[in-house]
Write a protein that holds these residues in place. Sequence first.
Motif, mmCIF file in Angstrom:
data_model
loop_
_atom_site.group_PDB
_atom_site.id
_atom_site.type_symbol
_atom_site.label_atom_id
_atom_site.label_comp_id
_atom_site.label_asym_id
_atom_site.label_seq_id
_atom_site.Cartn_x
_atom_site.Cartn_y
_atom_site.Cartn_z
ATOM 1 N N CYS A 1 106.546 77.791 -41.036
ATOM 2 C CA CYS A 1 105.126 77.446 -41.024
ATOM 3 C C CYS A 1 104.644 77.220 -42.447
ATOM 4 C CB CYS A 1 104.300 78.577 -40.397
ATOM 5 S SG CYS A 1 104.774 78.995 -38.717
ATOM 6 N N ALA B 1 97.763 80.936 -41.297
ATOM 7 C CA ALA B 1 97.086 80.524 -40.062
ATOM 8 C C ALA B 1 98.092 79.935 -39.076
ATOM 9 C CB ALA B 1 95.990 79.515 -40.374
ATOM 10 N N ASP B 2 99.009 79.131 -39.579
ATOM 11 C CA ASP B 2 100.044 78.563 -38.715
ATOM 12 C C ASP B 2 100.967 79.666 -38.189
ATOM 13 O OD1 ASP B 2 99.045 76.037 -39.196
ATOM 14 O OD2 ASP B 2 100.443 75.623 -40.833
ATOM 15 N N ILE C 1 100.153 82.719 -37.500
ATOM 16 C CA ILE C 1 99.456 83.397 -36.402
ATOM 17 C C ILE C 1 99.679 82.649 -35.102
ATOM 18 C CG2 ILE C 1 97.176 83.992 -35.490
ATOM 19 C CD1 ILE C 1 96.305 84.523 -38.402
ATOM 20 N N GLU C 2 99.531 81.329 -35.149
ATOM 21 C CA GLU C 2 99.740 80.512 -33.946
ATOM 22 C C GLU C 2 101.191 80.590 -33.483
ATOM 23 O OE1 GLU C 2 98.419 76.527 -34.394
ATOM 24 O OE2 GLU C 2 96.390 77.066 -35.021
ATOM 25 N N ALA C 3 102.135 80.550 -34.431
ATOM 26 C CA ALA C 3 103.557 80.593 -34.077
ATOM 27 C C ALA C 3 103.913 81.911 -33.420
ATOM 28 C CB ALA C 3 104.409 80.372 -35.324
ATOM 29 N N GLU D 1 101.810 83.923 -31.816
ATOM 30 C CA GLU D 1 101.158 83.954 -30.498
ATOM 31 C C GLU D 1 101.941 83.113 -29.491
ATOM 32 O OE1 GLU D 1 97.194 82.685 -31.348
ATOM 33 O OE2 GLU D 1 96.517 84.709 -31.934
ATOM 34 N N GLU D 2 102.483 81.992 -29.953
ATOM 35 C CA GLU D 2 103.285 81.133 -29.070
ATOM 36 C C GLU D 2 104.586 81.829 -28.668
ATOM 37 O OE1 GLU D 2 105.586 76.808 -29.239
ATOM 38 O OE2 GLU D 2 103.894 77.207 -30.595
ATOM 39 N N LEU E 1 97.151 87.871 -40.824
ATOM 40 C CA LEU E 1 97.949 88.069 -39.617
ATOM 41 C C LEU E 1 97.920 89.526 -39.186
ATOM 42 C CD1 LEU E 1 100.013 87.176 -37.452
ATOM 43 C CD2 LEU E 1 101.790 87.406 -39.192
ATOM 44 N N ARG F 1 94.627 90.259 -37.635
ATOM 45 C CA ARG F 1 94.537 89.719 -36.263
ATOM 46 C C ARG F 1 95.271 90.633 -35.266
ATOM 47 N NH1 ARG F 1 94.297 84.637 -33.613
ATOM 48 N NH2 ARG F 1 92.921 84.026 -35.331
#
Length: 484
Positions: free
Chosen positions: A442, A446-447, A449-451, A453-454, A476, A479
């Motif tokens: 990433c 921020a990316d 966090i998305e990775a 979560e995915e 992260l 979050r």
Amino acid sequence: MMAHALLQTWPEDDRDLLPLALWDAAAIAEATGGVASGSFQVSGVEMDSRDVREGDLFVALRGEAMDGHRFLEAAFANGAAAALVDREVPYPHVRVADTTAALHALAAASRRRADAVRIGVTGSVGKTGVKEAIFAALDRSSRGAAHRSVRSYNNHVGVPLSLARMPARSRYGVFEMGMNHAGEIDVLTGHVQPHVAVVTTIAPAHIENLGSEEAIADAKAEIFGGLGEGGIAVIPADSPHFARLRDHALAAGAKICAFGRGPDADMRLLDAIPQGHGGALVTAELNGTRLCYSVSEPGEHWIDNSLCVMAAVHAAGGDLAAAGLALAEMGGLKGRGARHRIEVPGGKATLIDESYNANPASMRATLRQLGQTPAGRRIAVLGAMKELGDFSARFHEQLAEPIGAANIDHVVLVGEEMRPLYRHLGKEAAAVLGNGGTFAHCASAADAIEALEEYGLTAGDAVLVKGSNSVGLGALVARLTGAN
């Protein structure tokens, strides 16, 4: 009558005659050569208006891009009792010619007035944790009469600020010293003038600026220059740079107290038995005397850290029994090993927060720690290691070996500097991640966090988050812990 008799025989201590207030207007003016606007007392010293608390002295520092005088109103709104300024202001103050020079003068006055044993701590890895552990040990044995630099206040501003905050009645002062370039520790140790100088370890942190580990060792060894007659250097016996550090210390006239596992160690590890919570029961020897204590912090590196702490406490004339109790009770520091139990689908997972700092040595240590953590799956979110210069690609790529050894199921790599490792894992995934693990790259926190979560966390997972602070992986952690 009994109580009255005990009071009459209470041992006298010259510190009892010292003021309870941290500073008053007259003392600040005398220390800095300034002029006070009136009488006042302060209970703290602060340079950031956002961190000012009730009763603080706000130091309005002037830098190239920022002038602290712009934030006087905010500082007093937050409760400042007075300010250190270079101009007339409509608040209680001491006016000086230069606020930075005045802060240095206040630090020097604080050092002179407190009859405290001062311990300076530097090193490539572990200095904040070791500083906190030494403080906890000495604070326990002195019943609250120990002082230390908070957080990572270890630079050209943070060190004098930490000194200026030291109460006159302190028996011990523990100060962290950091550096990016040669010569910086020399300035800081001049402020502190420690009685005990600690080097935790030497590793390729800031190698971009210094060029080699030998140069890093030389720069860290500048701390010995501040030792006066009878000063003690606490150094790592197991470091390949032990002889270099020892020679620097001896040249400065210091006595040596080495810690480690090998024959050169004065504080020497005899045995370490892992405990269920991740810590260890440690047996060590000092000058023929055996010590047995528990370390609550998990990881092999904390066994070594504990030897450093014990050596420093001994060098400072502290109580080793109190040090053992402090090591048994320490919790992880925010961003530096704190462990959280976080809510995930199906139950809870373990989060290891190492988001504040990273270099090759600390990365290896914490990946090893993750590998030893009981878990259904092990996940590592690894941010870029900064200030490695021309060595960056090699050091990042070399993380493949400890990742494989830790049996990690999924790795999220964050930052452009991690791209060489990502490419290496792409070529060698079968060999490195032999457990069928997966990996992703990433660009930003921020990316990441998305990775993550995915990918999806589940009950029983253990997640390590580690990277240089500038990568921003603290977001992260926030979050995952629900802190934001």
